[in-house]
Design an enzyme around this catalytic site. Structure first.
Site, PDB file in Angstrom:
ATOM      1  N   HIS A  93       0.827  -1.215   0.000  1.00  0.00           N
ATOM      2  CA  HIS A  93       0.000   0.000   0.000  1.00  0.00           C
ATOM      3  C   HIS A  93       0.861   1.266   0.000  1.00  0.00           C
ATOM      4  CE1 HIS A  93      -3.816  -2.142   0.642  1.00  0.00           C
ATOM      5  NE2 HIS A  93      -3.105  -2.950   1.415  1.00  0.00           N
ATOM      6  N   ASN A 166     -10.206  -2.990   2.048  1.00  0.00           N
ATOM      7  CA  ASN A 166      -9.863  -3.033   0.627  1.00  0.00           C
ATOM      8  C   ASN A 166     -11.128  -2.865  -0.201  1.00  0.00           C
ATOM      9  OD1 ASN A 166      -7.075  -3.549   0.993  1.00  0.00           O
ATOM     10  ND2 ASN A 166      -7.426  -5.752   1.150  1.00  0.00           N
ATOM     11  N   TYR A 380       0.463  -4.533  11.809  1.00  0.00           N
ATOM     12  CA  TYR A 380       0.232  -3.135  11.445  1.00  0.00           C
ATOM     13  C   TYR A 380       0.861  -2.189  12.462  1.00  0.00           C
ATOM     14  CZ  TYR A 380      -2.788  -4.056   7.460  1.00  0.00           C
ATOM     15  OH  TYR A 380      -3.261  -4.437   6.231  1.00  0.00           O
TER      16      TYR A 380
END
Length: 750
Positions: A93, A166, A380
């Site tokens: 990303h 997404n 993350y």
């Protein structure tokens, strides 16, 4: 002069921005925002005013320039800062763009959760949304075939809540431990760093074949979903299964959905390929342009909910991220609306430094045993530390709008100054206490749902995780005919770029034969693989709603925010030009004048002695038809000039080949017919008749146009009888796919 113009533009921008009330987050950011258009003197980072920033301090005389001096601290600082401007890009990303907006809850779901953001309909929650591609680096193109990230950060009164989603509802893997292998396989191959931002290579297709769980996802990736027309025209999905907990302590499993008001639309593949070179920033510019023109993108926010006691009632495991919850089994419940209405002020400190975490949830929302989510919760947060440092949540774009206070201290780039003599709990002052379990619930602290867990510790998934074909078949069965055609072409393109026969032969001849025999046979023939004679798994024939993009056309046809090119040269018909341009604006679409030059162009009957002319937005060689949703050419003597221009003819052919609406009036009707008539029996209006004719999305009207033919306010209807109504309806349908299915587009050279 330049300074005055810049200052004037900036003041005008401020006026526009101040006309609307600012959200809590925008107010919060103001304390860290500086005006770069001020006349305040230039300074160093330590606040000393700079007298000269154009020459390094050096030894000179009248005859020659001598050595530069290392003592010049101002020059050194300038170079040092430049040398350290870059930070590690996101592993995935990396290529993205973002915008600010608001989330408005329309229906309280207090029956499911005590989260304030989902129960208090009086709130207007500020958000920041970042859209992205997955595979490519920061410098890759926007229009590659790829999954798109759709990450939303809610700045709620109870803390930040991130939905890190997404535009595709499933993923390639079930277990997060496979994520490093998947990313290694999808990224450029290690021996040559090729290809960039593409799945069309050996390693990707080798990986997904060897991981049958990826089958459902790669069907989505080969569909039109992977080449969206705009970020504003794609769905968003939370992908993972979360939980909602209500005041009574009851838990429901939940999936989150974003549904665009403009419908779900895609580019065609040839168009996506060309835009990658012609305008690699196409999607980010499209988003900024829409917001600047107040065509604010909007999405409905919907949830799917399964009570805890019904978790095992389905043939699939509801915690499997490679599976959807079919809407005929688990209906959507629309509860809110997202609007994006402000572009960022500076890309790096906002879009690049924003950081999302699936672990960022608020009281009333909880995690589940989704094995992909469990790993994302670790990864993350960890990757933000690597990119931005341990104090990344103190960065302006990431900090909450609610009070933040705890006993965390120090670390690189710590911003906050905390007063007091204790930095631990418990302490003698009972300072900064946790809420305790009595503080849970509305307005209280986060409390984990007391889930009962039993089993054996091992490295395995439950039985339902082992089925990988049913939903891949379901997705393909649910596609329209043109969507299936596009998928066949996508597989054929991708596997053609694989030069290892092992890769393309087993994918085409084996894996696809487990999904649909006709699909496998067509792809195998195209890529040179053995053509399977029989299906390796019987297709169940089931379909599901809302998997095909054709089901998301807006109920009320609209061309709002659509980009429409109007091609003109000296001698254009001013009636048709002005009438259609006015109607386009009235319909909230964006007209772009494409001229034979970007200097004054005069209408029929005008010249520089009688008129100032019109300055086009662009000349035809500076833009391409790929950058617009439709094209219109008015009549007039200028058509004689256009007829001699090969690029204009190519523009017409390409517009037709990409299935877009094409409009022409007067003399331009014959130009369109001549350009397309090589192998087609093109049906157009009579050269003398103003009555409009529509043929496969090509709308024409002959004769000299009258002002009354162009109404400023047009009702867009399927059965419209006027030229503007017919043309606008064709634009509202996005593309004329029948043109492709009937074989017309393939006969045109574009």
């Amino acid at each position: 002069m330049a300074t005055k113009i810049a200052g004037g533009l900036h003041r005008a921008q401020e006026v526009l921005q101040n006309t609307s009330s600012k959200s809590k987050k925008l107010v919060d950011l103001e304390r860290d925002t500086a005006d770069a258009h001020t006349q305040q003197p230039l300074t160093t980072d330590h606040g000393v005013r700079v007298s000269n920033t154009d020459q390094w301090l050096r030894v000179t005389n009248d005859r020659r320039t001598g050595p530069s001096l290392l003592e010049d601290q101002i020059a050194r600082e300038k170079i040092h800062r430049f040398d350290h401007e870059r930070i590690p890009e996101r592993v995935v990303h990396a290529r993205g763009t973002g915008a600010f907006g608001n989330f408005k809850l329309k229906e309280s779901i207090e029956d499911l959760t005590y989260a304030g953001v989902l129960t208090d309909t009086s709130r207007n929650t500020p958000v920041f949304v970042r859209f992205s591609t997955v595979q490519g680096s920061r410098g890759s193109a926007d229009t590659v075939r790829d999954v798109r990230g759709f990450a939303v950060k809610f700045y709620t009164d109870e803390g930040n809540w991130d939905i890190v989603g997404n535009n595709i509802p499933v993923f390639f893997i079930q277990d997060a431990v496979k994520f490093p292998d998947f990313v290694h396989a999808v990224k450029p191959e290690p021996h040559n760093e090729v290809p960039q931002a593409q799945t069309a290579h050996n390693n990707f297709w080798d990986f997904v074949y060897l991981h049958p769980e990826a089958t459902h996802m790669f069907m989505w990736a080969m569909s039109d979903r992977a080449i969206p027309r705009s970020y504003r025209m794609m769905q968003g999905f939370g992908v993972n299964t979360f939980a909602l907990v209500n005041k009574e302590g009851k838990r429901h499993f939940v999936k989150f959905h974003w549904i665009p008001h403009l419908g779900v639309h895609s580019l065609v593949w040839d168009e996506a390929l060309k835009l990658g070179g012609q305008d690699p920033d196409f999607h980010r510019k499209d988003l900024m342009e829409a917001i600047d023109n107040k065509a604010y993108p909007k999405w409905d926010f919907a949830i799917q909910v399964i009570p805890e006691e019904k978790q095992d009632d389905f043939e699939f495991d509801i915690l499997d991220a490679t599976k959807i919850w079919p809407e005929d089994l688990v209906p959507l419940r629309v509860i809110g609306e997202l609007e994006l209405n402000r572009n960022v002020d500076e890309f790096f400190p906002q879009t690049e430094q924003v950081a999302f975490c699936t672990s960022h949830i608020v009281p009333g929302i909880d995690f589940t045993d989704d094995p992909l989510l469990q790993g994302r919760n670790f990864s993350y947060f960890d990757t933000q530390i690597s990119r931005l440092g341990i104090n990344w949540e103190e960065l302006p774009i990431n900090r909450p709008v609610c009070p933040v206070l705890n006993h965390n201290r120090d670390g690189q780039m710590r911003h906050r100054i905390t007063q007091g003599t204790v930095n631990y709990w418990p302490n003698r002052f009972e300072a900064v206490p946790p809420t305790g379990t009595k503080g849970s619930g509305v307005g209280g602290g986060f409390t984990t749902y007391p889930q009962r867990v039993e089993g054996i510790k091992n490295r395995a998934l439950s039985d339902k995780f082992r089925e990988h074909h049913n939903q891949a078949q379901l997705f393909y069965n649910s596609m329209s005919e043109h969507e299936k055609l596009h998928m066949k072409k996508a597989f054929s393109f991708e596997l053609d770029h694989c030069d290892d026969p092992t890769v393309y032969e087993r994918l085409a001849g084996h894996r696809l034969a487990e999904i649909d025999l006709e699909l496998a046979q067509k792809v195998a023939e195209m890529v040179g693989a053995p053509i399977p004679a029989k299906a390796l798994k019987q297709n169940h024939g089931r379909r599901a709603p809302h998997l095909s993009q054709t089901e998301f056309i807006p109920k009320n046809p609209t061309i709002a925010s659509r980009r429409i090119a109007i091609i003109i040269g000296d001698g254009y018909d001013p009636v048709a030009f002005t009438g259609l341009k006015t109607a386009i604006k009235a319909a909230s679409a964006l007209p772009f004048i494409i001229g034979t030059k970007r200097s004054a162009i005069y209408a029929d009957g005008e010249d520089k002695t009688s008129s100032k002319g019109i300055i086009p937005d662009h000349h035809y060689d500076g833009q391409r038809s790929t950058m617009f949703d439709a094209t219109f050419i008015p009549g007039g003597p200028h058509v004689a000039t256009l007829r001699q221009n090969g690029q204009i003819k190519y523009w017409i052919s390409e517009t037709f080949g990409h299935l877009k609406a094409l409009g022409a009036t007067g003399e331009a009707v014959d130009l369109v017919k001549e350009t397309l008539s090589g192998t087609l029996d093109v049906q157009v209006a009579s050269s003398q008749s103003p009555e409009p004719v529509e043929w496969y999305g090509v709308v024409t009207a002959g004769g000299k146009q009258k002002p009354e033919s162009f109404k400023e306010s047009v009702q867009i209807l399927k059965g419209a009888t006027d030229f503007v109504g017919k043309f606008f309806y064709q634009i509202s349908q996005h593309r004329n796919y029948q043109r492709e299915l009937d074989g017309l587009a393939s006969t045109i050279a574009f």
